[in-house]
Each structure stands twice: as structure tokens, then as C-alpha cells.
Design an enzyme around this catalytic site. Sequence first.
Site, PDB file in Angstrom:
ATOM      1  N   ASP A  82     -12.509 -11.441   5.056  1.00  0.00           N
ATOM      2  CA  ASP A  82     -11.209 -10.965   5.654  1.00  0.00           C
ATOM      3  C   ASP A  82     -11.509  -9.862   6.528  1.00  0.00           C
ATOM      4  OD1 ASP A  82      -8.642 -11.372   6.783  1.00  0.00           O
ATOM      5  OD2 ASP A  82      -7.801 -10.319   5.182  1.00  0.00           O
ATOM      6  N   VAL A  95       0.794  -1.285   0.080  1.00  0.00           N
ATOM      7  CA  VAL A  95      -0.215  -0.110   0.048  1.00  0.00           C
ATOM      8  C   VAL A  95       0.684   1.252   0.060  1.00  0.00           C
ATOM      9  CG1 VAL A  95      -1.856   1.168   1.130  1.00  0.00           C
ATOM     10  CG2 VAL A  95      -1.862  -1.216   1.237  1.00  0.00           C
TER      11      VAL A  95
END
Length: 986
Positions: free
Chosen positions: A813, A700
Amino acid sequence: MNNQNHQLLLLIKALFFITFISLTDASSRDAAILVRVKSSKLQDPLHKLDDWIESAQNAPCNWTGISCYAHNQDVVSINLAGFNVSGEFPVDFCRISSLRNLDISFNSVGGRITSNSMSLCSHLVSLNLSNNNFIGGLPEFPVQFLNLTILDLSCNNFSGDIPASFVNLPKLQFLSLGSNLLNGSIPEFLSDLTELTQLVLSVNPFRPSPLPANIGRLTRLEALISASTNLVGEIPESVGDLISMKIFDVSQNNLSEKIPESIGKLKNVVQIELYENQLSGELPDTFSNLISLLRFDASENNLTGKIPQSLACLPLESLHLNDNFLEGEIPEVLALSPNLIELRLFNNRLSGVLPENLGKNSDLEEIDVSNNNLEGPLPQNLCYRKKLQYLILFGNRVSGKIPDSYGECSSLIYVRIQENELSGVVPDGLWSFSDLEYIEFANNRLEGSIPPSISKTLEQLLISGNKFSGELPAEICDLQELRKFDSSRNQLSGELPACITKLKHLQELHIQGNRFTGEIPKSVAGWGELTQLDLSENQFSGDIPAELGDLPVLTSLNLSNNLLSGEIPVELTKLKFNEFNVSNNRLQGEIPLGFDTKFFLSSLMGNPDLCSSDLRPFPPCSRSKPVRFVLVVVLSVLAFILVVSFAWLLIKTNNLIIFGSKNLESWKITSFQRVGFDEEQVVASLTHENLIGTGGSGQVYRVTLKNGQTVAAKRLWEPKGLAESEALFRSEIETLGRIRHANIVRLLFSCLSKDFKVLVYNYMENGSLGDVLYGEKGGVLLDWPKRLAIAKGAAQGLAYLHHDCVPAIIHRDVKSNNILLDEEFKPKVADFGLAKMLKHDAMESNVEVMSRIAGSYGYIAPEYGYTMKITEKSDVYSFGVVLMELITGKRPNNPSFGENKNIVKWVTEIALSFPEQGSGNATGSIDVNSLDLILDPRMNPSTIEYRDVEKVLNVALSCTAELPTSRPSMRRVVELLKDHSPARSR
């Protein structure tokens, strides 16, 4: 005679003395065994066994957990259930020869059980070791246990096969092996335990096995629970011989072929659960004799044909046949059941009309027949008993007027009747019930006006695509819980009530395609949660309020096709728009810097009096032409020099880490929102300097763009050995890009090349819930009101994915690190659907890949380890873990929990030790001191509302139930977090 009496008295005294000595010796011996086992085998952190003192009077019969026979004071029962003890299996308890019942369930006892040790316990009648930490194989029974009738080994970590020595339990009546790690086959010899009345095998990763062919030999069996046990093949015909059967549950398996006709012989059966299998063919028409059957669920199979009359005529409480391929009409006789509470027939091919008398003869609470081919009128008596709560029948061809009787159905909570052919006026009462939370009338032919009596409890009011007219009543401002209002494509008129800006929880307002007039309200500060505002295709006039630029989370603004005038407020450039459209108005003046890019061109057209220094075809704004010409030339030269220099530098330093030798032309870019920047800006910024995190799915980057906007760009890892289809990636990414919800992070666009895939999202200033919760200032930044708000918001986001997306999206998740927090700590569920997106058929057998993408350690629901299946109830379990994190401030696998414990086991055990509700306080709630055992001590006590903590704790415990079927849906979780009602599945 006197001498004889004297001798008799002496004899009686002697016998009494001998008996007393014998009893005293036995009691002393039993007490010594108990104390020795406690000292050598068990740990007692809660000091529940502190009164086990040999010198105490009446020891051991008055000790905690000990019961004795009344006539001789021999120990008959040891019950340590829920005492939070740990250690090894206390087999030496079985040295007490009089012991018949041993219960150490709901503790932390573990280790392996040897066959030699178990032989000491052959005199037991009942043995309960459930909900502990035992490992290894199931205990062997090397000798006959002639008295054992109850054996509960469920909810442990036993693995391997079911031992053949179980045949040495000839009198066994209750056998529970559920929720373990058993991975052998389901043995045929279980059919030899003919005294069984209850057999529980559910939630184990057995090798693909059929039900024992001779299961019908268990003629005393009353309950067979074998959900999620990897059953394959047919349901054997011999099930018809289970004449005592009351509960038959083989749900969530891979059973195939037809349902056997012999199922019609289960004359005592009360509940049949066949859902989530691969059963095919028609439902057999053999149910006529099942007069005790109350609950039948064969949903989520491949069943065809019609609903048999013999099933429909039974006095059922619930009938779930949804998600099949059933056709034909709904039998009229179904409406005659005096017990019918739940009817779920959605996602089939049913036709005809709804039975006229449906609801008249029973306390009907829920009906869901959505997505079928039903037509004709709505039944008049659907809410005859005033108990109906959920009315769901969207996606049909139901026509005619909504019966007036529906206006008296005050029990309604949830109404979805969109996508039909309904017409006429909606009864006033249907708008106004005191507990009404959700109304969706969209895309019908309904008319009339919205009445002033509209319910104040509404959270969503969706009435688009109808013929509603008149003005919005001022009373709509009383809907303080309203989060989404969509009245688009109607004939509403008049001015917006000025007080509508006081709806502080409003997240989406869509009123496009009506006849509204007047000015847009300027006092919009109350819209602190508004993310989408669409006022297009109306007749609004006046200026665009500059105050809109102060709305903290507004990302979508559409004011096109109105009569707006004046300039575009420069204040709007402060917002991070995914969508911005002011086309076809009467705007004038210079286009503010930030909107004068090609991305917003179509959103500005149709305003002939707008001008721009750079954006064509808009005319240039008035300024000195020579100066402008020189400025343009200078800027062009500088830009050319910078571009050439930058490109040379990147190639020279090999800084194009992402691309290798490829350029942007090799990338395929898909935008899902209208954005005010070039994708090239993002792609060129994915360098090591901007890297802020690395996770299981990729890296990220924090990217600050030229216009000041900050975005988060995730470069996905490329799975090794996976020839991932570009078409499939783009298709599923587009699904994610269409998601719109205030509690879900927005996907802006994706970049796709042969070797790399990049997703770009809005950047969240406060990072993830995990970052804040476990940071140094977590207790200060997240007081209890913030934590409760985060719980509610995240629940709403997940409920949207599960219940409002078509098709539904399972997150897979859910964890605190995937719940992001904006600058005001409002939650946004992130990385949703990514695991689902990456999972393809080619990966089904790849355990390593599956374990990576199907969740995170500490959050994974127990059934995933057994079945390798993820359902929406797996998300619910993970969310329950997040709730426990919010309450405790502890990570899911904090070492302080002790060996082999996670947050679920730790919180559950402490909760079980709480005083029972109603004891010790006047309110009947959990004692404050008890809650303090688990509350995050970093929180400011003055901010804690203990009633809310108790509510969230109860929801967390319900979400983390061992069996998926015992967990509530996310829709129900949202309800539970708002009220104090007890949890139940829906």
C-alpha cells in the site's frame, strides 16, 4: 510521320490530363475524409493536426501523420501514435480504399468498437490501437481480412472472450492482446492462426486455462508472451513443435507438473521464461541442441534434482534458477560459457564448491548463490574480466582466504559475503574501489585492519562478527555517503576519530563488543540523521556527552558495559528513545526524571552510585527524610484519589469506548522497543477527543504521554467474518517490530485483546507526504531539494523491506499518505506490511477484502486487476506514482487529467511529446519548457534543478512500466535516483 507524332503527343497529353484529374479527385476525396474524421471523431489538444487543411498544396500527402504512395499519391498510412488525441475509434479513416496501415497507439481514444464498423477496414495490412482507453469486448472480424498481418490491441480495457471471428484473419502474423481485462478462457482456436510469428497475451485476468494443447501447430511462431495470464496445468508436449520459437515466456502463472522434455526441440529459442509458477520435478536433461539459448529463467518454482549438464553447457548470458529446491553441485562446465553475465542460484540446496573457472571466460557482472550449502574456496578468476559488479554469496560454508585477485576487481559495487567461514586478511583493494556502495563481511573469521584507502562511495559497511583489529583509520571520515557502519564484535581498538561525527548522512553506528578507549566525541552536531548509536562493551571512559540529547532523530542509545563516569545528562530526556541502556558503567548521581521508571530499570543497573527518589532498588538520593516521608504519603494519597475518581468517571460516562467492559488485564501487550512510559497511558487515551484520522485499516489517535512524548496509536478494524488467529497476529506483528531503518517508522508496541488490536508508533510532526503536498503551503514547504530527498529516503526504506529483510516484506500500500515526514521533513515509510499481515488463506477468494487491503485507488499496479497477485514490482509501480506526485504536485486521479486518465497516463503522454534528447539543446537533456508542462507550479523556480527533475521523471516512467518485468527493483531505483544512468531491471 510528323502528323503521326502530333497525334501521339495529343494522346499522351489527354491521358496525362485524365490521370491528373483522377489523381486530383482521389486526393481531394481522401483529404475530405481525413478532415471530416478529425472534426467529428477526434480531439487534438496539442494541435498536432493543425496542418490538415484541404486547400494546402499537395494535400493530404504532406500533412502530419500521413504517408502516400509515391507513384499515385494515394494515402497508404495514417500514423497518429503519441499525438495525445482523444475521442472515438476513427473507423471512417478506413473509407480511404488505398489505406493499408492505421496506427493510433499511445493516445486517449476510447469507447466500444462495433463489428459493423470494423468491417470497413478489411483492406488493412496493419492496425495498431494499443495504449488507449477502449472498453467492452474485443472487435469482431465479421468478414475475412485477407491482408491483415499486424493487429495490436494491447494496453486497453478490453474485456470478455477472444472472439471466434479471429479465425477470419488467415494471414495474421503479429497479434498482441496484452495488458487488457480479458477474462474468458484462452481459446484453442488460436492454434489455427498458423501464420502467426508473434503472439502476446500477457497480463490479462483470463479464467484459469491451459496453454492450447495444439499450440505446436504454430510452426512459424517466434515469440509467445503469456506472462500473468492465469495459465494452469502442464506445459503441453506440443511446444516442442514450435521450431521457429525465439522467445517463450509463460512466467508468473500457475503452471504445474514437470517441464516437458520436448522443450529441448526449440532449436532456435533465445529466451525461455518459466519463473513464478508451480513447476515441479527435475529439470529435463534435454537442452543440448538449444545452441541459440541465451537467457533461461525457471526461478521461483518447486524444481528439484540437479542442474542438468545439457543446460549448463550452453553459451548462456543469464541463468536464473533461484528459489527452488535444487541440490547437488554447480556443474563445472557452466564456467565455460563465453557469454555468462548473470548467475542467480540463491535459495536452493546446492552443495560442493563454486566452479574454479567461473568468471574466467565471460564478462560476468552478477553472481548470487546465497543461502545454499556451498563450501570450499572462492574461485580465483571470478573477476578475471574486471566486469563483476554484484558479488553475493552469503549464507553458505565457503572457507579459506579471499583471493588477492578480488583486490583488483575495480568494477564491484555490491559485496555480500557474510555468514560464511572465510578467514585471513581482506585484500586492500576490495575495500577501496571507486564505485563501491555496499560491503557486508559479517560473521566470518576475517582479520587484519581497515585500510586508509577505504572507498569514499560506501553507503553501508557491515563487518561485524570477525577478528578485525587495529584502529579505525581517520580516512573513514571521508565516507560522506556512509549511512550504516557496523563493526561490532571484533577486536578494534584505540580512540574513535573525532571527525567521525562529520558523517552527516550516518544513520546507524554499531561498534559494540570491541576494545575502543578514550572519550565519546562531544561535537556530535553533524550526526543529524543518526537514529542508532551502540558503543556498548568497550572501554570508553569520561562523561556521557550532553550534546547527544540534541540529536534530532536519535531513538536508540546503548552505552552499557563501558567505564563511563559522571551523571546521566538530563538533556537525554528530550529524546524519544526506543532503546536506552547505560548499565554496567561507573555513573553516579540522581537518575533524571523520565528514566526513573520500571521500563528503564535493567538499563540502569550496574551503576552502584546512581540514586533515585522512586526507582528501587536504587538508593534514595540524599534529602530530608521527614520531608521526603511526608511528600511520599501526600503524593500516594493524591494518586489513590485520582485513580479512583478517574476510574469512576470513565465507568460513569461510558468513556471506555475501546474496552467495553474489559479491563487492561484482558489485553496482551508486546513491546518491541524500550519505552519510557506505561502502555496503560496509551490505551486509556484512545478516546474520541484524540482521534486524528480514520483510514482503511483503522483509526489513528494522537496521544501525548505524561513524560511529554507524543505517539501515534492505531486501532485496527476487525475484519468481519474473519476468525483471525491471535498467534498469527502476534507472530507477524513481531516481525514488523524487529524492523530497524531510518526511513521506516518505528513500531513501539502492540496491544491485543479478543476484540481489538492496537499498534503504537512514533508520532511524525509533519504528518504524511500527502497532507503536506496537497496542503495550502505544499509548494512552499516542499521545495525541489526536499522533494528529491523525500524520494531518495522513501526509496531506501522500501529497498530495505524488499532486499534486506529476511523474509522480504512487500508493503502492498505504497502511497503518499503512507510516507510520513518528521520535523525535518525526512521520510518514514509507514503502515508497511499491514496488508500482507492481514491477508490469510481464508481470504484468498474474497475479492472485496482483497481490494481493500492490497492497495489504494490510483496506486495499484495494473497486473493486480488481472492476477490478484501482489509482488515487489507492485510496490515499485506504486512508488513510481509517488514520484510523479512529487514532480507534479497532483493527486493520482486529478480531474484535470481528463476522462479515463490517471497521473501515470497523463505524465507518460506528455513525456512522449517531449523533444527527443539531444535535439534543441547542447546538453542532450529534456527541454526545460517541456518539463515545465508537468512541474508543480507552486515550487520556487530558483530551487529547481532540471537535471534532477529529468532523472526522477525517467525513474518514475520506468517504475510504472506496464509489465512488471520491465520495472527496476527498488535497489536499482535507489541507484538510479543517485546517478544519471539509464534505467534497467535488476
